[in-house]
Scaffold this motif. Sequence first.
Motif, PDB file in Angstrom:
ATOM      1  N   LYS A   1      17.242 -12.383  69.000  1.00 22.24           N
ATOM      2  CA  LYS A   1      18.244 -11.661  69.733  1.00 22.24           C
ATOM      3  C   LYS A   1      17.836 -10.337  70.270  1.00 22.24           C
ATOM      4  O   LYS A   1      16.865  -9.897  69.647  1.00 22.24           O
ATOM      5  N   ASP A   2      18.665 -10.027  71.545  1.00 20.46           N
ATOM      6  CA  ASP A   2      18.144  -8.766  71.985  1.00 20.46           C
ATOM      7  C   ASP A   2      18.763  -7.620  71.259  1.00 20.46           C
ATOM      8  O   ASP A   2      19.369  -7.818  69.987  1.00 20.46           O
ATOM      9  N   CYS A   3      18.622  -6.405  71.715  1.00 19.35           N
ATOM     10  CA  CYS A   3      19.157  -5.367  70.765  1.00 19.35           C
ATOM     11  C   CYS A   3      20.689  -5.212  71.158  1.00 19.35           C
ATOM     12  O   CYS A   3      21.316  -4.345  70.142  1.00 19.35           O
ATOM     13  N   ARG A   4      21.418  -6.063  72.027  1.00 22.02           N
ATOM     14  CA  ARG A   4      22.866  -6.151  71.938  1.00 22.02           C
ATOM     15  C   ARG A   4      23.398  -7.306  71.127  1.00 22.02           C
ATOM     16  O   ARG A   4      24.479  -7.647  70.936  1.00 22.02           O
ATOM     17  N   ASP A   5      22.362  -7.940  70.050  1.00 20.60           N
ATOM     18  CA  ASP A   5      22.690  -9.075  69.349  1.00 20.60           C
ATOM     19  C   ASP A   5      22.891 -10.263  69.908  1.00 20.60           C
ATOM     20  O   ASP A   5      23.664 -11.034  69.555  1.00 20.60           O
ATOM     21  N   LEU A   6      22.290 -10.552  71.192  1.00 19.75           N
ATOM     22  CA  LEU A   6      22.800 -11.703  71.835  1.00 19.75           C
ATOM     23  C   LEU A   6      21.338 -12.586  71.721  1.00 19.75           C
ATOM     24  O   LEU A   6      20.279 -12.134  71.966  1.00 19.75           O
ATOM     25  N   ALA A   7      21.478 -13.853  71.711  1.00 23.16           N
ATOM     26  CA  ALA A   7      20.325 -14.676  71.761  1.00 23.16           C
ATOM     27  C   ALA A   7      19.886 -14.711  73.304  1.00 23.16           C
ATOM     28  O   ALA A   7      20.434 -14.668  74.060  1.00 23.16           O
ATOM     29  N   VAL A   8      18.553 -14.676  73.156  1.00 25.03           N
ATOM     30  CA  VAL A   8      17.709 -14.879  74.470  1.00 25.03           C
ATOM     31  C   VAL A   8      16.896 -16.156  74.598  1.00 25.03           C
ATOM     32  O   VAL A   8      16.791 -16.953  73.614  1.00 25.03           O
ATOM     33  N   SER A   9      16.451 -16.322  75.817  1.00 24.42           N
ATOM     34  CA  SER A   9      15.717 -17.586  75.959  1.00 24.42           C
ATOM     35  C   SER A   9      14.228 -17.552  76.000  1.00 24.42           C
ATOM     36  O   SER A   9      13.369 -18.123  76.530  1.00 24.42           O
ATOM     37  N   THR A  10      13.818 -16.685  74.985  1.00 22.59           N
ATOM     38  CA  THR A  10      12.484 -16.651  74.696  1.00 22.59           C
ATOM     39  C   THR A  10      12.442 -16.757  73.400  1.00 22.59           C
ATOM     40  O   THR A  10      13.055 -16.011  72.461  1.00 22.59           O
ATOM     41  N   GLY A  11      11.318 -17.185  72.941  1.00 20.30           N
ATOM     42  CA  GLY A  11      11.051 -17.329  71.314  1.00 20.30           C
ATOM     43  C   GLY A  11       9.735 -16.175  70.879  1.00 20.30           C
ATOM     44  O   GLY A  11       9.316 -16.301  69.826  1.00 20.30           O
ATOM     45  N   HIS A  12       9.464 -15.676  72.239  1.00 25.85           N
ATOM     46  CA  HIS A  12       8.101 -14.763  71.844  1.00 25.85           C
ATOM     47  C   HIS A  12       8.687 -13.240  71.755  1.00 25.85           C
ATOM     48  O   HIS A  12       9.226 -12.693  72.502  1.00 25.85           O
ATOM     49  N   ARG A  13       8.703 -12.752  70.483  1.00 21.40           N
ATOM     50  CA  ARG A  13       9.183 -11.335  70.194  1.00 21.40           C
ATOM     51  C   ARG A  13       8.200 -10.309  70.978  1.00 21.40           C
ATOM     52  O   ARG A  13       9.040  -9.393  71.686  1.00 21.40           O
ATOM     53  N   VAL A  14       6.997 -10.411  71.093  1.00 23.14           N
ATOM     54  CA  VAL A  14       6.559  -9.376  72.255  1.00 23.14           C
ATOM     55  C   VAL A  14       6.918  -9.573  73.634  1.00 23.14           C
ATOM     56  O   VAL A  14       7.254  -8.709  74.197  1.00 23.14           O
ATOM     57  N   ALA A  15       7.260 -10.930  74.207  1.00 28.96           N
ATOM     58  CA  ALA A  15       7.866 -10.922  75.460  1.00 28.96           C
ATOM     59  C   ALA A  15       9.395 -10.174  75.447  1.00 28.96           C
ATOM     60  O   ALA A  15       9.609  -9.459  76.401  1.00 28.96           O
ATOM     61  N   LEU A  16      10.033 -10.303  74.331  1.00 26.73           N
ATOM     62  CA  LEU A  16      11.364  -9.828  74.307  1.00 26.73           C
ATOM     63  C   LEU A  16      11.134  -8.339  74.027  1.00 26.73           C
ATOM     64  O   LEU A  16      11.816  -7.330  74.842  1.00 26.73           O
ATOM     65  N   ASP A  17      10.287  -7.704  73.564  1.00 31.12           N
ATOM     66  CA  ASP A  17      10.168  -6.268  73.478  1.00 31.12           C
ATOM     67  C   ASP A  17       9.610  -5.730  74.859  1.00 31.12           C
ATOM     68  O   ASP A  17      10.225  -4.743  75.257  1.00 31.12           O
ATOM     69  N   HIS A  18       8.920  -6.300  75.542  1.00 29.73           N
ATOM     70  CA  HIS A  18       8.538  -5.952  77.046  1.00 29.73           C
ATOM     71  C   HIS A  18       9.707  -6.154  78.041  1.00 29.73           C
ATOM     72  O   HIS A  18       9.937  -4.929  78.753  1.00 29.73           O
ATOM     73  N   TYR A  19      10.504  -7.250  77.702  1.00 27.97           N
ATOM     74  CA  TYR A  19      11.749  -7.354  78.383  1.00 27.97           C
ATOM     75  C   TYR A  19      12.766  -5.887  78.211  1.00 27.97           C
ATOM     76  O   TYR A  19      13.422  -5.598  79.108  1.00 27.97           O
ATOM     77  N   GLU A  20      12.849  -5.592  76.821  1.00 26.06           N
ATOM     78  CA  GLU A  20      13.819  -4.668  76.406  1.00 26.06           C
ATOM     79  C   GLU A  20      13.326  -3.301  77.092  1.00 26.06           C
ATOM     80  O   GLU A  20      14.152  -2.528  77.564  1.00 26.06           O
ATOM     81  N   THR A  21      11.953  -3.207  77.109  1.00 28.58           N
ATOM     82  CA  THR A  21      11.302  -1.787  77.601  1.00 28.58           C
ATOM     83  C   THR A  21      11.670  -1.828  79.240  1.00 28.58           C
ATOM     84  O   THR A  21      12.120  -0.682  79.777  1.00 28.58           O
ATOM     85  N   ALA A  22      11.589  -2.890  79.861  1.00 36.55           N
ATOM     86  CA  ALA A  22      11.817  -3.286  81.307  1.00 36.55           C
ATOM     87  C   ALA A  22      13.380  -2.648  81.684  1.00 36.55           C
ATOM     88  O   ALA A  22      13.639  -2.005  82.385  1.00 36.55           O
TER      89      ALA A  22
END
Length: 87
Positions: free
Chosen positions: A4-25
């Motif tokens: 889940k992202d920082c808004r507590d919504l499910a995301v379409s990646t299972g990669h924590r590092v990818a999600l962290d980069h996305y959130e930063t972007a």
Amino acid sequence: MTLKDCRDLAVSTGHRVALDHYETALELLNGWYVDFERSLDAALAEDPAFVMAHCLRGAAYASANEAAAVPEVERSLRAAEAYAGAA
């Protein structure tokens, strides 16, 4: 486990590092910082099938409102459509 992202919504990646980069972007883009693209590229390098990252990339280029950005918008759209079924 679904991430889940920082808004507590499910995301379409299972990669924590990818999600962290996305959130930063997303944070950089919303703050009008220029380095958001580097973070999005890193997210997509970690998980090329991360649909929301492709969507954010396409939207960022579309908001540039420049003809030169159209190929990048189209590239992002094609990628998002290609992976949408698994998202």
